[in-house]
Design an enzyme around this catalytic site. Structure first.
Site, PDB file in Angstrom:
ATOM      1  N   ARG A 152       1.529  -1.340  -0.392  1.00  0.00           N
ATOM      2  CA  ARG A 152       0.191  -0.003   0.105  1.00  0.00           C
ATOM      3  C   ARG A 152       0.979   1.409   0.184  1.00  0.00           C
ATOM      4  O   ARG A 152       0.881   1.704  -0.953  1.00  0.00           O
ATOM      5  CB  ARG A 152      -0.978   0.300   1.375  1.00  0.00           C
ATOM      6  N   ILE A 153       1.368   0.972   1.199  1.00  0.00           N
ATOM      7  CA  ILE A 153       2.736   2.573   0.579  1.00  0.00           C
ATOM      8  C   ILE A 153       3.715   2.783   0.169  1.00  0.00           C
ATOM      9  O   ILE A 153       3.912   3.980  -1.014  1.00  0.00           O
ATOM     10  CB  ILE A 153       3.842   2.339   2.213  1.00  0.00           C
ATOM     11  N   ASP A 257      12.970   7.230   9.858  1.00  0.00           N
ATOM     12  CA  ASP A 257      11.573   7.394  10.958  1.00  0.00           C
ATOM     13  C   ASP A 257      11.292   6.337  12.092  1.00  0.00           C
ATOM     14  O   ASP A 257      11.061   6.747  12.886  1.00  0.00           O
ATOM     15  CB  ASP A 257      10.332   7.789  10.197  1.00  0.00           C
ATOM     16  N   GLU A 262      13.897   1.590  20.202  1.00  0.00           N
ATOM     17  CA  GLU A 262      12.849   3.313  20.250  1.00  0.00           C
ATOM     18  C   GLU A 262      12.012   3.627  21.065  1.00  0.00           C
ATOM     19  O   GLU A 262      11.842   2.002  22.009  1.00  0.00           O
ATOM     20  CB  GLU A 262      11.833   3.060  19.300  1.00  0.00           C
ATOM     21  N   HIS A 281       9.393   8.092  14.458  1.00  0.00           N
ATOM     22  CA  HIS A 281       8.073   7.622  14.045  1.00  0.00           C
ATOM     23  C   HIS A 281       6.843   8.436  14.244  1.00  0.00           C
ATOM     24  O   HIS A 281       6.678   8.228  14.726  1.00  0.00           O
ATOM     25  CB  HIS A 281       8.158   6.223  15.415  1.00  0.00           C
TER      26      HIS A 281
HETATM   27  P1  NAD Z   1       1.659  -4.147   2.778  1.00  0.00           P
HETATM   28  O1  NAD Z   1       1.102  -4.516   3.545  1.00  0.00           O
HETATM   29  O2  NAD Z   1       0.511  -3.711   1.979  1.00  0.00           O
HETATM   30  O3  NAD Z   1       2.551  -4.175   2.174  1.00  0.00           O
HETATM   31  C1  NAD Z   1       3.987  -4.391   2.276  1.00  0.00           C
HETATM   32  C2  NAD Z   1       5.255  -4.997   0.861  1.00  0.00           C
HETATM   33  O4  NAD Z   1       6.248  -6.314   1.254  1.00  0.00           O
HETATM   34  C3  NAD Z   1       3.640  -6.096   0.506  1.00  0.00           C
HETATM   35  O5  NAD Z   1       3.551  -5.742  -0.589  1.00  0.00           O
HETATM   36  C4  NAD Z   1       4.795  -7.160   0.411  1.00  0.00           C
HETATM   37  O6  NAD Z   1       5.001  -8.647  -0.485  1.00  0.00           O
HETATM   38  C5  NAD Z   1       6.353  -6.783   0.819  1.00  0.00           C
HETATM   39  N1  NAD Z   1       6.753  -7.952   1.189  1.00  0.00           N
HETATM   40  C6  NAD Z   1       7.053  -8.570   2.843  1.00  0.00           C
HETATM   41  N2  NAD Z   1       7.871  -9.368   2.834  1.00  0.00           N
HETATM   42  C7  NAD Z   1       8.839  -9.096   1.945  1.00  0.00           C
HETATM   43  C8  NAD Z   1      10.674  -8.979   1.678  1.00  0.00           C
HETATM   44  N3  NAD Z   1      11.006 -10.019   1.763  1.00  0.00           N
HETATM   45  N4  NAD Z   1      11.019  -8.427   0.319  1.00  0.00           N
HETATM   46  C9  NAD Z   1      10.419  -7.577   0.130  1.00  0.00           C
HETATM   47  N5  NAD Z   1       9.343  -7.286  -0.303  1.00  0.00           N
HETATM   48  C10 NAD Z   1       8.407  -8.157   0.958  1.00  0.00           C
HETATM   49  O7  NAD Z   1       2.105  -2.403   3.874  1.00  0.00           O
HETATM   50  P2  NAD Z   1       2.037  -0.880   3.961  1.00  0.00           P
HETATM   51  O8  NAD Z   1       0.924  -0.800   4.479  1.00  0.00           O
HETATM   52  O9  NAD Z   1       2.449  -0.954   3.152  1.00  0.00           O
HETATM   53  O10 NAD Z   1       3.380  -0.955   5.227  1.00  0.00           O
HETATM   54  C11 NAD Z   1       4.641  -1.717   5.204  1.00  0.00           C
HETATM   55  C12 NAD Z   1       4.707  -1.145   7.024  1.00  0.00           C
HETATM   56  O11 NAD Z   1       5.301   0.182   6.799  1.00  0.00           O
HETATM   57  C13 NAD Z   1       3.794  -1.818   7.884  1.00  0.00           C
HETATM   58  O12 NAD Z   1       4.204  -2.953   7.622  1.00  0.00           O
HETATM   59  C14 NAD Z   1       4.747  -1.215   8.475  1.00  0.00           C
HETATM   60  O13 NAD Z   1       5.397  -2.040  10.020  1.00  0.00           O
HETATM   61  C15 NAD Z   1       5.099   0.090   8.083  1.00  0.00           C
HETATM   62  N6  NAD Z   1       4.217   1.508   8.801  1.00  0.00           N
HETATM   63  C16 NAD Z   1       5.343   2.615   9.281  1.00  0.00           C
HETATM   64  C17 NAD Z   1       5.090   3.177   9.788  1.00  0.00           C
HETATM   65  C18 NAD Z   1       5.566   4.298  10.174  1.00  0.00           C
HETATM   66  O14 NAD Z   1       4.661   5.652  11.374  1.00  0.00           O
HETATM   67  N7  NAD Z   1       6.618   5.001  10.085  1.00  0.00           N
HETATM   68  C19 NAD Z   1       3.647   3.533   9.205  1.00  0.00           C
HETATM   69  C20 NAD Z   1       2.141   2.419   8.552  1.00  0.00           C
HETATM   70  C21 NAD Z   1       3.913   1.403   8.230  1.00  0.00           C
END
Ligand code: NAD
Length: 330
Positions: A152-153, A257, A262, A281
């Site tokens: 998603r991100i 971030d 942390e 964060h």
């Molecule tokens: P998501 O599940 O939509 O996407 C994660 C992607 O990572 C998936 O497409 C998956 O196939 C891929 N992935 C998994 N294992 C992998 C690997 N070994 N190598 C390469 N790709 C791999 O998740 P998202 O919503 O995009 O969020 C990702 C992460 O960001 C979250 O799990 C969270 O830990 C982090 N996050 C941090 C903050 C913050 O405050 N800094 C905010 C939101 C999310």
């Protein structure tokens, strides 16, 4: 008399979403004073609404014998021991869509702050140094952006990169071709991406496979002018190797971030580098993300209570998660 379900909220929660839950005739809503609920608070609780400061461990679950469901208003889930919840047959849900825009925007804030050396510029001007000649930045148009984790991100970050006129590469072995096409990204191997990209950002969940994903050897592949940004989880990069690469000036700039531990301590060597841009964060810390995630969590809690409906279940059936579980058991 209707039976009421005890729901305990352990962290900050949007006031309107709280009022919505409190108005439900079958819910008895309690709010914990801290993210660490007491044994008394957990006893009799059937539903827990948490954020990442509440760590769900075997020990906590042992204090919550009546617990049926946990909903975390976050997209990360590494604060929950999913093997322990699965063993106890507790349903777990998260809110993966609520903060992806905020996290993608913060990623780009860090990219631009690194590229144009904004924190250094701010410090210089406040110290009376009009450092216009010294603070030469990097133009991004025409350069290559490498995304690790095209979920998603990652997909939102890819679209921003295109708006800046960049070519986008992505590494995600679990992502379907259709997502690459939608994001306008070219599929790449990890090493190739690290060698070619001028900007690299990480958007992977923390799993046994990504803890860490970038080791010392990976960092040696990157250009000494490259920008590396991590808004996923600190442990996805070997932080000691990152500090060594920064000491040897093997990276252009780094935006972080998230950190291995942390809050980051005052003694962290990461604080010493002028070309490291830091935020505490803040990826999901916007009013919009807070409101969306709280409301989504409240709706999920009510749908579960009324219809046993489960959306965005954890662990889901994503192959990276299943594989991670097998690895943990090995
Ligand atoms: P998501 O599940 O939509 O996407 C994660 C992607 O990572 C998936 O497409 C998956 O196939 C891929 N992935 C998994 N294992 C992998 C690997 N070994 N190598 C390469 N790709 C791999 O998740 P998202 O919503 O995009 O969020 C990702 C992460 O960001 C979250 O799990 C969270 O830990 C982090 N996050 C941090 C903050 C913050 O405050 N800094 C905010 C939101 C999310």
């Amino acid at each position: 008399m209707i039976s009421r379900h005890r729901l305990l909220i352990t962290d900050r929660f949007d006031a309107q979403a709280l009022a919505h839950l409190q108005a439900h005739p079958r819910l008895d809503v309690k709010v914990s004073a801290t993210p660490l609920p007491t044994t008394d608070e957990l006893l009799g609780t059937q539903a827990l609404l948490i954020r990442s400061r509440t760590k769900i461990t075997t020990e906590l679950l042992a204090q919550a014998p009546d617990l049926q469901v946990i909903i975390t208003s976050t997209s990360g889930f590494d604060h929950i021991d999913l093997q322990a919840t699965t063993a106890r047959k507790i349903d777990v849900m998260f809110t993966p869509d609520a903060n992806s825009a905020s996290a993608a925007e913060l990623t780009w804030a860090l990219v631009l702050a690194c590229a144009r050396r904004l924190p250094e510029a701010g410090r210089a001007i406040k110290a009376g140094d009009w450092a216009r000649e010294r603070l030469i930045g990097h133009e991004l148009e025409g350069k290559t952006y490498g995304i690790i984790g095209l979920g998603r991100i990652g997909r939102k970050v890819a679209r921003f990169a295109q708006a800046f006129g960049m070519t986008v590469l992505a590494y995600d072995p679990y992502c379907e071709d259709a997502h690459f096409q939608q994001a306008g990204a070219t599929r790449s191997g990890l090493d190739e991406l690290l060698r070619q990209a001028d900007v690299v950002s990480l958007h992977v969940p923390l799993t046994p496979e990504t803890r860490p994903l970038l080791h010392a050897a990976h960092l040696t592949l990157m250009s000494p002018h490259a920008i590396l940004v991590n808004t996923s989880r600190g442990q996805a990069i070997d932080e000691n190797a990152l500090i060594e690469a920064l000491q040897d000036r093997r990276l252009g700039a780094v935006g972080l971030d998230v950190f291995a531990r942390e809050p980051l301590t005052r003694s962290s060597q990461l604080l010493a580098f002028p070309h490291v841009v830091l935020s505490p964060h803040l990826g999901a810390t916007t009013m919009a993300a807070f409101t969306k995630s709280s409301r989504e969590a409240a709706e999920k809690a009510i749908a579960y209570l009324e219809r046993k409906e489960i959306r965005d279940r954890l662990p889901g059936d994503a192959p990276w998660l299943t594989r991670g579980f097998q690895k943990t058991r090995d």
